[in-house]
Design a protein around this motif. Structure first.
Motif, PDB file in Angstrom:
ATOM      1  N   ALA A  22       0.670  -1.184   0.105  1.00 30.81           N
ATOM      2  CA  ALA A  22       0.184   0.034  -0.204  1.00 30.81           C
ATOM      3  C   ALA A  22       0.532   1.428  -0.127  1.00 30.81           C
ATOM      4  O   ALA A  22       1.977   1.100   0.597  1.00 30.81           O
ATOM      5  CB  ALA A  22      -1.383  -0.089   1.137  1.00 30.81           C
ATOM      6  N   THR A  23       0.524   2.304  -0.754  1.00 29.22           N
ATOM      7  CA  THR A  23       1.155   3.439  -0.790  1.00 29.22           C
ATOM      8  C   THR A  23       0.287   4.341  -0.653  1.00 29.22           C
ATOM      9  O   THR A  23      -0.545   4.256  -0.957  1.00 29.22           O
ATOM     10  CB  THR A  23       1.791   3.544  -2.071  1.00 29.22           C
ATOM     11  OG1 THR A  23       1.427   3.901  -3.835  1.00 29.22           O
ATOM     12  CG2 THR A  23       2.972   2.385  -2.129  1.00 29.22           C
ATOM     13  N   THR A  29      -5.023   9.543  -1.420  1.00 24.49           N
ATOM     14  CA  THR A  29      -5.440   8.421  -1.332  1.00 24.49           C
ATOM     15  C   THR A  29      -4.419   6.642  -1.433  1.00 24.49           C
ATOM     16  O   THR A  29      -3.637   7.029  -1.625  1.00 24.49           O
ATOM     17  CB  THR A  29      -7.132   7.808  -2.631  1.00 24.49           C
ATOM     18  OG1 THR A  29      -6.657   7.643  -3.467  1.00 24.49           O
ATOM     19  CG2 THR A  29      -8.306   8.648  -2.515  1.00 24.49           C
ATOM     20  N   MET A  30      -4.959   6.272  -0.579  1.00 26.60           N
ATOM     21  CA  MET A  30      -4.510   4.548  -0.438  1.00 26.60           C
ATOM     22  C   MET A  30      -4.525   4.013  -1.796  1.00 26.60           C
ATOM     23  O   MET A  30      -6.172   3.717  -2.159  1.00 26.60           O
ATOM     24  CB  MET A  30      -3.856   4.281   0.474  1.00 26.60           C
ATOM     25  CG  MET A  30      -4.085   5.327   1.677  1.00 26.60           C
ATOM     26  SD  MET A  30      -1.924   5.552   2.205  1.00 26.60           S
ATOM     27  CE  MET A  30      -1.595   3.842   1.908  1.00 26.60           C
ATOM     28  N   ASP A  64       5.932   9.764  -2.014  1.00 29.04           N
ATOM     29  CA  ASP A  64       5.893   9.575  -0.871  1.00 29.04           C
ATOM     30  C   ASP A  64       6.252   7.978  -0.607  1.00 29.04           C
ATOM     31  O   ASP A  64       5.539   7.353  -0.197  1.00 29.04           O
ATOM     32  CB  ASP A  64       4.418   9.740  -0.191  1.00 29.04           C
ATOM     33  CG  ASP A  64       4.381   9.329   1.799  1.00 29.04           C
ATOM     34  OD1 ASP A  64       5.040   9.008   2.203  1.00 29.04           O
ATOM     35  OD2 ASP A  64       3.247   9.916   2.028  1.00 29.04           O
ATOM     36  N   PRO A  65       7.496   7.620   0.622  1.00 29.54           N
ATOM     37  CA  PRO A  65       8.194   6.359   0.586  1.00 29.54           C
ATOM     38  C   PRO A  65       7.582   5.774   1.318  1.00 29.54           C
ATOM     39  O   PRO A  65       7.796   4.516   1.275  1.00 29.54           O
ATOM     40  CB  PRO A  65       9.867   7.192   0.676  1.00 29.54           C
ATOM     41  CG  PRO A  65       9.742   8.679   1.050  1.00 29.54           C
ATOM     42  CD  PRO A  65       8.325   8.971   0.848  1.00 29.54           C
ATOM     43  N   HIS A  66       6.842   6.504   1.986  1.00 30.99           N
ATOM     44  CA  HIS A  66       6.004   5.393   3.333  1.00 30.99           C
ATOM     45  C   HIS A  66       4.822   4.378   2.798  1.00 30.99           C
ATOM     46  O   HIS A  66       4.414   4.697   2.092  1.00 30.99           O
ATOM     47  CB  HIS A  66       5.733   6.436   4.209  1.00 30.99           C
ATOM     48  CG  HIS A  66       6.158   7.232   5.281  1.00 30.99           C
ATOM     49  ND1 HIS A  66       6.543   8.520   4.260  1.00 30.99           N
ATOM     50  CD2 HIS A  66       7.703   6.582   6.423  1.00 30.99           C
ATOM     51  CE1 HIS A  66       7.361   8.905   4.980  1.00 30.99           C
ATOM     52  NE2 HIS A  66       7.689   8.141   6.673  1.00 30.99           N
ATOM     53  N   VAL A  67       5.252   3.228   3.282  1.00 30.02           N
ATOM     54  CA  VAL A  67       4.842   2.069   2.384  1.00 30.02           C
ATOM     55  C   VAL A  67       4.012   1.133   3.414  1.00 30.02           C
ATOM     56  O   VAL A  67       4.937   1.111   5.440  1.00 30.02           O
ATOM     57  CB  VAL A  67       5.325   0.796   1.529  1.00 30.02           C
ATOM     58  CG1 VAL A  67       5.736   1.653   0.539  1.00 30.02           C
ATOM     59  CG2 VAL A  67       6.062   0.609   2.096  1.00 30.02           C
TER      60      VAL A  67
END
Length: 144
Positions: A22-23, A29-30, A64-67
């Protein structure tokens, strides 16, 4: 609450081939898509995937590198619940073909017909920050 070590959990995770990654997309939105780790899960909690540079997932990761990675295992012993694992982490995009070779398996040739020399391929390394697991009886959190 169970206390699996990171080493023990990563051995289990190596058997969980597919994950939903998920990104956050450009509209906020996700979104999630299936990814295969090809059994390549390091003992430090790092996960490796390959994708094409021009894919939406790579654009999402550049912004956005958060996963979050979500894994589900097969049913447990005696028909018990499966193992569920979520990994929260930060993605790094790697374009070094020498690094590709360290994590490449022949199964990837199906998606990247020229192997590590396929034009436009990039490796995604997810550096885990938090791993949560649950199997219906045991659950735990590992902070990296």
């Amino acid at each position: 609450m169970s206390k699996l070590s990171l080493h023990d959990l990563s051995k289990i995770m190596a058997k969980l081939d597919y994950t939903m990654m998920a990104t956050r997309s450009s509209d906020g939105t996700m979104t999630a898509r299936p990814m295969s780790n090809n059994g390549d899960v390091e003992y430090e909690g790092d996960s490796y995937f390959f994708a094409y540079q021009n894919s939406r997932k790579i654009a999402d990761l550049r912004a956005d590198p958060h996963v979050t990675l979500s894994y589900t295992g097969a049913a447990g012993m005696l028909g018990g619940p499966p193992l569920f694992v979520t990994v929260e982490g930060v993605a790094a995009l790697i374009e070094d073909k020498a690094a590709f070779a360290d994590h490449w398996t022949k199964d990837l040739d199906r998606y990247f017909p020229e192997g590590i020399d396929t034009p436009g391929v990039v490796m995604i390394r997810i550096d885990a920050t938090t791993i949560r697991y649950w199997d219906g009886g045991d659950e735990g959190v590992i902070s990296i």
